[in-house]
Scaffold this motif. Structure first.
Motif, PDB file in Angstrom:
ATOM      1  N   THR A  32      -0.507   1.364  -4.008  1.00  0.00           N
ATOM      2  CA  THR A  32      -0.858   2.203  -2.863  1.00  0.00           C
ATOM      3  C   THR A  32       0.217   2.162  -1.775  1.00  0.00           C
ATOM      4  O   THR A  32       1.087   1.301  -1.787  1.00  0.00           O
ATOM      5  CB  THR A  32      -2.195   1.735  -2.257  1.00  0.00           C
ATOM      6  OG1 THR A  32      -2.040   0.397  -1.774  1.00  0.00           O
ATOM      7  CG2 THR A  32      -3.329   1.803  -3.272  1.00  0.00           C
ATOM      8  N   SER A  34       0.462   3.563   2.640  1.00  0.00           N
ATOM      9  CA  SER A  34      -0.263   4.206   3.742  1.00  0.00           C
ATOM     10  C   SER A  34       0.449   5.418   4.341  1.00  0.00           C
ATOM     11  O   SER A  34      -0.143   6.144   5.125  1.00  0.00           O
ATOM     12  CB  SER A  34      -0.552   3.183   4.839  1.00  0.00           C
ATOM     13  OG  SER A  34       0.657   2.679   5.358  1.00  0.00           O
ATOM     14  N   LYS A  35       1.711   5.644   3.972  1.00  0.00           N
ATOM     15  CA  LYS A  35       2.456   6.754   4.568  1.00  0.00           C
ATOM     16  C   LYS A  35       3.003   7.683   3.493  1.00  0.00           C
ATOM     17  O   LYS A  35       4.110   8.193   3.591  1.00  0.00           O
ATOM     18  CB  LYS A  35       3.584   6.211   5.437  1.00  0.00           C
ATOM     19  CG  LYS A  35       3.055   5.351   6.577  1.00  0.00           C
ATOM     20  CD  LYS A  35       4.087   5.088   7.624  1.00  0.00           C
ATOM     21  CE  LYS A  35       3.557   4.241   8.748  1.00  0.00           C
ATOM     22  NZ  LYS A  35       2.402   4.729   9.417  1.00  0.00           N
ATOM     23  N   CYS A  36       2.197   7.931   2.493  1.00  0.00           N
ATOM     24  CA  CYS A  36       2.583   8.734   1.337  1.00  0.00           C
ATOM     25  C   CYS A  36       1.764  10.021   1.317  1.00  0.00           C
ATOM     26  O   CYS A  36       0.640  10.060   1.839  1.00  0.00           O
ATOM     27  CB  CYS A  36       2.318   7.916   0.068  1.00  0.00           C
ATOM     28  SG  CYS A  36       2.616   8.764  -1.483  1.00  0.00           S
ATOM     29  N   THR A  39      -1.625   9.348  -0.019  1.00  0.00           N
ATOM     30  CA  THR A  39      -2.482   8.387   0.673  1.00  0.00           C
ATOM     31  C   THR A  39      -3.936   8.850   0.779  1.00  0.00           C
ATOM     32  O   THR A  39      -4.846   8.028   0.645  1.00  0.00           O
ATOM     33  CB  THR A  39      -1.903   8.041   2.064  1.00  0.00           C
ATOM     34  OG1 THR A  39      -0.593   7.495   1.874  1.00  0.00           O
ATOM     35  CG2 THR A  39      -2.762   7.050   2.812  1.00  0.00           C
ATOM     36  N   TYR A  42      -6.991   7.463  -1.263  1.00  0.00           N
ATOM     37  CA  TYR A  42      -7.856   6.329  -0.932  1.00  0.00           C
ATOM     38  C   TYR A  42      -9.318   6.776  -0.875  1.00  0.00           C
ATOM     39  O   TYR A  42     -10.214   6.057  -1.300  1.00  0.00           O
ATOM     40  CB  TYR A  42      -7.486   5.724   0.429  1.00  0.00           C
ATOM     41  CG  TYR A  42      -6.466   4.619   0.402  1.00  0.00           C
ATOM     42  CD1 TYR A  42      -6.691   3.444  -0.311  1.00  0.00           C
ATOM     43  CD2 TYR A  42      -5.301   4.719   1.148  1.00  0.00           C
ATOM     44  CE1 TYR A  42      -5.771   2.410  -0.295  1.00  0.00           C
ATOM     45  CE2 TYR A  42      -4.366   3.691   1.172  1.00  0.00           C
ATOM     46  CZ  TYR A  42      -4.609   2.533   0.442  1.00  0.00           C
ATOM     47  OH  TYR A  42      -3.695   1.510   0.465  1.00  0.00           O
ATOM     48  N   GLN A  70       7.271   3.664   2.065  1.00  0.00           N
ATOM     49  CA  GLN A  70       6.040   4.302   2.544  1.00  0.00           C
ATOM     50  C   GLN A  70       4.891   3.325   2.778  1.00  0.00           C
ATOM     51  O   GLN A  70       3.780   3.741   3.096  1.00  0.00           O
ATOM     52  CB  GLN A  70       5.632   5.416   1.575  1.00  0.00           C
ATOM     53  CG  GLN A  70       6.626   6.560   1.593  1.00  0.00           C
ATOM     54  CD  GLN A  70       6.241   7.695   0.672  1.00  0.00           C
ATOM     55  OE1 GLN A  70       5.454   7.559  -0.251  1.00  0.00           O
ATOM     56  NE2 GLN A  70       6.805   8.865   0.947  1.00  0.00           N
ATOM     57  N   GLU A  71       5.167   2.026   2.633  1.00  0.00           N
ATOM     58  CA  GLU A  71       4.182   1.000   3.020  1.00  0.00           C
ATOM     59  C   GLU A  71       4.900  -0.078   3.821  1.00  0.00           C
ATOM     60  O   GLU A  71       5.114  -1.196   3.364  1.00  0.00           O
ATOM     61  CB  GLU A  71       3.487   0.406   1.792  1.00  0.00           C
ATOM     62  CG  GLU A  71       2.346  -0.523   2.161  1.00  0.00           C
ATOM     63  CD  GLU A  71       1.382   0.098   3.140  1.00  0.00           C
ATOM     64  OE1 GLU A  71       1.569  -0.078   4.365  1.00  0.00           O
ATOM     65  OE2 GLU A  71       0.441   0.760   2.697  1.00  0.00           O
ATOM     66  N   CYS A  82      -6.749   0.664   5.967  1.00  0.00           N
ATOM     67  CA  CYS A  82      -7.646   1.032   4.860  1.00  0.00           C
ATOM     68  C   CYS A  82      -9.106   1.065   5.302  1.00  0.00           C
ATOM     69  O   CYS A  82      -9.853   1.972   4.943  1.00  0.00           O
ATOM     70  CB  CYS A  82      -7.469   0.069   3.694  1.00  0.00           C
ATOM     71  SG  CYS A  82      -5.911   0.294   2.822  1.00  0.00           S
ATOM     72  N   ASN A 126       4.122   5.982  -5.739  1.00  0.00           N
ATOM     73  CA  ASN A 126       2.866   5.450  -5.223  1.00  0.00           C
ATOM     74  C   ASN A 126       1.689   6.156  -5.886  1.00  0.00           C
ATOM     75  O   ASN A 126       1.764   7.324  -6.226  1.00  0.00           O
ATOM     76  CB  ASN A 126       2.782   5.686  -3.706  1.00  0.00           C
ATOM     77  CG  ASN A 126       3.929   5.053  -2.969  1.00  0.00           C
ATOM     78  OD1 ASN A 126       4.222   3.885  -3.137  1.00  0.00           O
ATOM     79  ND2 ASN A 126       4.602   5.843  -2.141  1.00  0.00           N
TER      80      ASN A 126
END
Length: 160
Positions: A32, A34-36, A39, A42, A70-71, A82, A126
């Motif tokens: 995973t 968070s900036k993809c 994202t 999730y 990206q993380e 998350c 990712n």
């Protein structure tokens, strides 16, 4: 041949987790970030977890910063993101590498056991997903573009 039970990983909280605790379950393992652009998956991953966790299914999330950084967050920030943004309740682990000389042993095994298109082993991006059966063996690798909801029929089949 190895199985999921042969591996361990650190949780976001820094605790060592023996993956044998998921023995007998169908497991979806996802790298995973968070900036993809992926994202928002999730949300779909959490829905799968919500719908099937009571039937012997779980999702395991492994943050990775190898794809265009990206993380960038640390584990505490990943946990907050998350929980607050996607209400994630499935197990999340500490950041790992999925490719290269420092790739986590779990991912070295997954990549070999469930190669990608034309037999490639490297994780391409990712949100690559690996589905593991109740015997702890990889069944299929899904590309990052595969929406979690589209995996539900295979999860249901493996849960039967």
């Amino acid at each position: 041949m190895a199985s999921l039970s042969d591996f361990s990983a650190s949780s976001l909280e820094g605790e060592q987790v023996q993956l044998c605790q998921y023995a007998g379950n169908v497991v979806l393992i996802v790298n995973t970030a968070s900036k993809c652009g992926f994202t928002p998956q999730y949300k779909g991953l959490q829905e799968l977890y919500r719908d099937y966790s009571g039937k012997g299914f779980t999702v395991l999330g492994f943050p990775c910063n190898q794809f265009l950084a990206q993380e960038p967050a640390d584990e505490a920030e990943i946990s907050r993101f998350c929980a607050s943004t996607y209400k994630v309740t499935f197990p999340m682990f500490a950041k790992i590498e999925v490719n290269g000389p420092h790739a986590h042993p779990l991912y070295n095994w997954l990549k070999t056991a469930a190669p990608g298109i034309a037999g490639t082993t490297a994780v391409k991006w990712n949100f690559t997903k690996f589905l593991i059966d109740r015997q702890g063996k990889p069944v299929v690798r899904y590309a990052p573009t595969m929406a979690p909801s589209n995996i539900a029929p295979t999860i249901e089949r493996l849960l039967r």
